[in-house]
Every structure is written in structure tokens, then in C-alpha cells.
Design a protein around this motif. Structure first.
Motif, PDB file in Angstrom:
ATOM      1  N   THR A 207      49.051  95.787  58.281  1.00 56.86           N
ATOM      2  CA  THR A 207      48.243  94.607  57.930  1.00 56.86           C
ATOM      3  C   THR A 207      47.622  94.024  59.201  1.00 56.86           C
ATOM      4  O   THR A 207      48.288  93.846  60.221  1.00 56.86           O
ATOM      5  CB  THR A 207      49.110  93.540  57.245  1.00 56.86           C
ATOM      6  N   THR A 210      40.570  91.498  58.712  1.00 53.34           N
ATOM      7  CA  THR A 210      39.356  92.288  58.498  1.00 53.34           C
ATOM      8  C   THR A 210      38.529  92.296  59.789  1.00 53.34           C
ATOM      9  O   THR A 210      38.345  91.257  60.431  1.00 53.34           O
ATOM     10  CB  THR A 210      38.521  91.690  57.353  1.00 53.34           C
ATOM     11  N   ASN A 272      39.289  95.913  53.255  1.00 50.36           N
ATOM     12  CA  ASN A 272      40.033  95.757  52.003  1.00 50.36           C
ATOM     13  C   ASN A 272      39.282  96.466  50.878  1.00 50.36           C
ATOM     14  O   ASN A 272      39.197  95.973  49.757  1.00 50.36           O
ATOM     15  CB  ASN A 272      40.204  94.258  51.703  1.00 50.36           C
ATOM     16  N   SER A 276      43.033  98.378  47.125  1.00 50.09           N
ATOM     17  CA  SER A 276      43.758  97.691  48.188  1.00 50.09           C
ATOM     18  C   SER A 276      44.066  96.272  47.746  1.00 50.09           C
ATOM     19  O   SER A 276      43.221  95.596  47.154  1.00 50.09           O
ATOM     20  CB  SER A 276      42.921  97.672  49.466  1.00 50.09           C
ATOM     21  N   ALA A 277      45.286  95.825  48.072  1.00 47.85           N
ATOM     22  CA  ALA A 277      45.706  94.490  47.647  1.00 47.85           C
ATOM     23  C   ALA A 277      45.396  93.419  48.675  1.00 47.85           C
ATOM     24  O   ALA A 277      45.388  92.232  48.348  1.00 47.85           O
ATOM     25  CB  ALA A 277      47.208  94.493  47.360  1.00 47.85           C
ATOM     26  N   ALA A 278      45.125  93.837  49.948  1.00 44.66           N
ATOM     27  CA  ALA A 278      44.841  92.867  51.014  1.00 44.66           C
ATOM     28  C   ALA A 278      44.300  93.654  52.207  1.00 44.66           C
ATOM     29  O   ALA A 278      44.435  94.875  52.266  1.00 44.66           O
ATOM     30  CB  ALA A 278      46.121  92.117  51.398  1.00 44.66           C
ATOM     31  N   PRO A 279      43.659  92.971  53.150  1.00 48.43           N
ATOM     32  CA  PRO A 279      43.139  93.675  54.319  1.00 48.43           C
ATOM     33  C   PRO A 279      44.264  94.430  55.056  1.00 48.43           C
ATOM     34  O   PRO A 279      45.271  93.822  55.457  1.00 48.43           O
ATOM     35  CB  PRO A 279      42.556  92.550  55.180  1.00 48.43           C
ATOM     36  N   HIS A 280      44.083  95.705  55.238  1.00 53.01           N
ATOM     37  CA  HIS A 280      45.066  96.518  55.957  1.00 53.01           C
ATOM     38  C   HIS A 280      44.477  97.901  56.238  1.00 53.01           C
ATOM     39  O   HIS A 280      43.436  98.264  55.696  1.00 53.01           O
ATOM     40  CB  HIS A 280      46.365  96.660  55.142  1.00 53.01           C
ATOM     41  N   TYR A 321      50.586  98.261  49.938  1.00 54.65           N
ATOM     42  CA  TYR A 321      49.322  97.542  49.846  1.00 54.65           C
ATOM     43  C   TYR A 321      48.242  98.358  49.160  1.00 54.65           C
ATOM     44  O   TYR A 321      47.135  97.883  48.980  1.00 54.65           O
ATOM     45  CB  TYR A 321      48.855  97.126  51.236  1.00 54.65           C
ATOM     46  N   ASP A 322      48.563  99.641  48.821  1.00 54.99           N
ATOM     47  CA  ASP A 322      47.573 100.463  48.136  1.00 54.99           C
ATOM     48  C   ASP A 322      48.253 101.526  47.262  1.00 54.99           C
ATOM     49  O   ASP A 322      49.471 101.663  47.290  1.00 54.99           O
ATOM     50  CB  ASP A 322      46.637 101.162  49.148  1.00 54.99           C
TER      51      ASP A 322
END
Length: 322
Positions: A207, A210, A272, A276-280, A321-322
Motif C-alpha cells: 500500500t 497514488t 487503484n 483493486s480495493a485501494a491504492p496499492h 487488496y486485489d
């Protein structure tokens, strides 16, 4: 005239003439002749040196000097052979072992010369044995040097290949430590954040905000740089030697398909995109077509303490996260 010799006879009380036997005369004559011949022969041997011409004496000195030089050459060949033997031992047990090359067999290093007698032209001379032995030593040593030279050429090529391989193998984190919020998910079975089912997670999730820079983890060639429904904006790098890395969910791709990159080159930015659930950054390492745990490919970045901390975090089972 020979002297007449007498002896006193006590029985007749008179002097009698000594009569020499014929056999004794011959015996004395034979001994005298033999002794004379022996003295003459020894004298000839002793003075024969003085009978040689200057050219013959020079030739004799040259032959004696040549014999001495061959003996010295033979000694130096023995010393060179010992040094070469030490180099051969290091070659087999150090150099070739380090570069994972098969050692050269003793039979190959010290193979003789078969077939016809290649030294026949050296026979029949006064010092043929010395000359032939030295020539044989020189031939064997020359062949061993040729074999060793080929081996060292191979070692040089292996060293170059090893250097290239070490530069190509993924060895650093694709995102710098100071840019990371945390290592969100490791390699193994994880709960998918969107599909809500347990699935094999073939990489590691880092994580980061962005726009955080993403770097190539090893030298290689970009074979894909596009957008997919699953990985979003993604880059694939072929490193050779069976290695491939994947960098997914980018916000922006910098690398181009077909581009050659080096370890540490900028290839894109964290995002993201895709599932994807969040920027990572989702990062994968593949070896010979199969995904492997990326945690073992950060030896160029992490201290032992950092590695142990990351290993502990990666083993936490939960949602990816994905």
C-alpha cells in the motif's frame, strides 16, 4: 749377449750353470709384450685429447653444453608442470565449482599422444634419451596448457553470464520503503476483497499513495505494458533465466512494450485500477512459468531485521487488496 748365471751346489761342492726353461722364457716375453701394449693404450687415451682438432674440441664442448641445457630444461619443465597442476586443482575445485561448471576429467587434462612413434626422428643420437624425454615433457605440458586455457576462457564467459544473471534476477522492492504505508498482503491463500472468496494470492500487495514511483526489480525487457480488466494498468518484464515480474494496478505506465530496463528504472506509478480495493501495487515474481513468493527476492534492499519483519507481516492471513 745375455749374462750367464750360476748357483752353488752343496752336494758337489761346485758352481753350476743356471739353465732357463723354455716355458719361462715365453712367459716373460708375453708379460713384457702385454705390459707394453697396455702402457701404449693408456698413453693413447691420455694424449688423445691433444690429437683432436680445434673444431672437434669445440664440437665436443658444444655437445656437453647441449646436454647440460637439456637437463636444466627438464628441471624447469618439472617445475612448470607443478605450477600448472596447482592451477588445474584451483580450476576444478574453486572456479568451476563457483560457476556450477563440471570439472575437467584428469584423463582429458593428461591424455597422451597415441598412434605412431612421433619421436622416432630423435633416436640414434648420443643423447637421444635426454632429448626425447624433454620433448615429450614439452608436448604434454603444451597440451595441458591448451586445455587449461580453454577452461579459463569458459570461466570468463561463465563469469560474464553470472554477472548478467545476477543483474537480471529480481532483487529489490519495486516500491521504496520510505514510500510504503505497509505491506498489506503476502503470498498465499487470501480473501478477495471484491469477490469475497478465498483465492490463491500469487504476489504481494504494497500500500502506497497514488502516484508513488514503481521501479523494475531487475534488468530485463518489457513484454507487456497495457490495461486489463483484472490488473488494470499493468507491466510485465521478462528478465531471462526463467524469471518474470508483474506490476499491477498502476495509475500511470511509463515503460513501453519492447523497452529494455535496468534494475531501479522507473516503470510507472502506484494506482487503484482494475480489481483493486485501494491504492496499492500488486507485485508478482514468476520462476520457470510458476509464481513464487516475492519475499525471497528482496536481498538487494532489506536488512535481516527488515526481512524478518516483512516475512512476519506477509504470513498474516486475511483480505488482500486485489
Amino acid at each position: 749377449m745375455a749374462k750367464v748365471k750360476y748357483y752353488y751346489d752343496p752336494e758337489t761342492l761346485s758352481y753350476r750353470k743356471i739353465e732357463s726353461k723354455t716355458s719361462e722364457k715365453y712367459k716373460r716375453a708375453f708379460l713384457w709384450i702385454t705390459g707394453s701394449l697396455l702402457v701404449a693404450f693408456l698413453g693413447f687415451i691420455g694424449f688423445s685429447q691433444f690429437l683432436l682438432t680445434p673444431g672437434e674440441r669445440a664440437q665436443k664442448r658444444e655437445l656437453e653444453n647441449l646436454k647440460l641445457n637439456y637437463e636444466l630444461l627438464s628441471k624447469r619443465l618439472d617445475e612448470s608442470s607443478e605450477r600448472l597442476s596447482e592451477l588445474q586443482d584451483r580450476d576444478n575445485n574453486i572456479y568451476r565449482t563457483y560457476f556450477e561448471a563440471a570439472p575437467i576429467a584428469e584423463e582429458q587434462r593428461k591424455a597422451g599422444f597415441g598412434g605412431v612413434n612421433r619421436y622416432k626422428h630423435l633416436e640414434g643420437f648420443q643423447n637421444s634419451t635426454i632429448i626425447t624425454d624433454a620433448t615429450k615433457q614439452l608436448d604434454v605440458l603444451a597440451k595441458q596448457i591448451a586445455v587449461q586455457s580453454e577452461s579459463l576462457d569458459e570461466i570468463v564467459n561463465l563469469a560474464k553470464a553470472k554477472e548478467k544473471m545476477l543483474a537480471s534476477i529480481p532483487a529489490i522492492q519495486p516500491v521504496k520503503n520510505e514510500d510504503l504505508k505497509r505491506m498489506a498482503s503476502g503470498f498465499g491463500m487470501r480473501l478477495h476483497p471484491i469477490l469475497k472468496s478465498w483465492r490463491m494470492h500469487n504476489g504481494m500487495d504494497f500500500t502506497a499513495p497514488t502516484g508513488t514511483p514503481i521501479f523494475a526489480s531487475g534488468n530485463g525487457k518489457v513484454v507487456k505494458a497495457h490495461r486489463s480488466s483484472t490488473f488494470g494498468k499493468v507491466v510485465y518484464i521478462e528478465h531471462g533465466y526463467g524469471y518474470k515480474t508483474i506490476y499491477a494496478h498502476m495509475s500511470k505506465i511509463v515503460a513501453k512494450k519492447g523497452q529494455k530496463v535496468k534494475r531501479g528504472d522507473l516503470i510507472g506509478y502506484v494506482g487503484n485500477t482494475g480489481r483493486s480495493a485501494a491504492p496499492h501495487l500488486h507485485y508478482e515474481v514468476h520462476k520457470n512459468g510458476r509464481p513464487v513468493n516475492p519475499i525471497y527476492y528482496y536481498y538487494g534492499d532489506l536488512t535481516p531485521e527488515e526481512f524478518l519483519a516483512m516475512q512476519k507481516a506477509s504470513q498474516q492471513k486475511g483480505q488482500s487488496y486485489d
